[in-house]
Design a protein around this motif. Sequence first.
Motif: not given
Length: 341
Positions: A124-130, A284-289, A304-309
């Motif tokens: 997940f987007d761990n910077v976003g988690v922080g 070529l993995i879908p959604d890979a960046t 990197l998936l999106t987290p939820t508070a």
Amino acid sequence: MRSLILAAVLVITSFATDALAEGKRIGVAWGDFQEARWRWDATAMRSMIERNGNKYIPTNAGGSAEQQLRDIEKLVAEGIDALIIQPVDKEAIGPGIDRAAAAGVPILGYDRMIEDERVFYLTFDNVGVGRLIAAIVKQVQPEGNYAIVLGDPSDANSTFLRTGMEEVIGAAVAGGQIKIVGEANADGWKPENAKAVMEKILADSGNQVDAVLAQNDGMAGAAIEALAAAGLSVPVGGQDGDPAALNRVAQGTQTVSVWKNNFELAKRAGLIAGLLADGTPMNLIPDATQFTGGEKGIPVWAILLTPTAVTAENLDVVIDADHVTKKDVCKGALPTVEACQ
């Protein structure tokens, strides 16, 4: 002659069918099951791997980097087609990465970064988690003395989480509205180490702590125990969506648990591992960046998936998603928690 040819074709077809039925062998080197969430992850990952006709072959290092290296080498020697690693220590398992790569085994780093261009990174987007942990706690406690309980220093996630926290509180720290009275790592992300960290911060500050940013729920729970022993109840943030932490949110002792939908993460890992085993290139993995946010800035292919508070106001999110039951989350809940009514 035609009968002999037909018999030969049937034998070859039978072998091909058996090979197809067996599918790919996906090795999973788990670092530990210390946090409750990893057991959930394992169940969901196995389900996806087997649903796709592949074989799930797990090991558990029990928190030992040395054991995990042995596990990886054993899995590679057994002839797996893809390897998922939840690393204990990304540096210590380096020889295992080399061994797998030399054998042509594609590798997926699961939720903890292995900064190596040969390893696909799923998290997940761990910077976003922080950011979310700090933002929710700061909303409740915009100023005062903050304590920060960091995860294991060898885990890149600890750095990512701290970066996100800094983005939220940095200006207030510079301006004097927030003072960090203590900040230290808890080795191995272990609650007992986190409790010792919190107890030292309380002792050093004369119990003058107004808020705590903890980097996961196990450590948040340990910090809450230390605070309670000192007669304090302050805003505390964590992450993982552990059932015990969500119950603390309902009871009002933990302010936020950032939920990373581990069902989604684990299922995606099972799917990606199958694609890698089939020979799909990482790009070529879908959604890979390309991701370059690691300590060394090495570009790796990643998702990197999106987290939820999750707070007392939206506990229904985890209940409706069947992540936890209402009964478990709502034990002893405050009467103001709507999800528990």
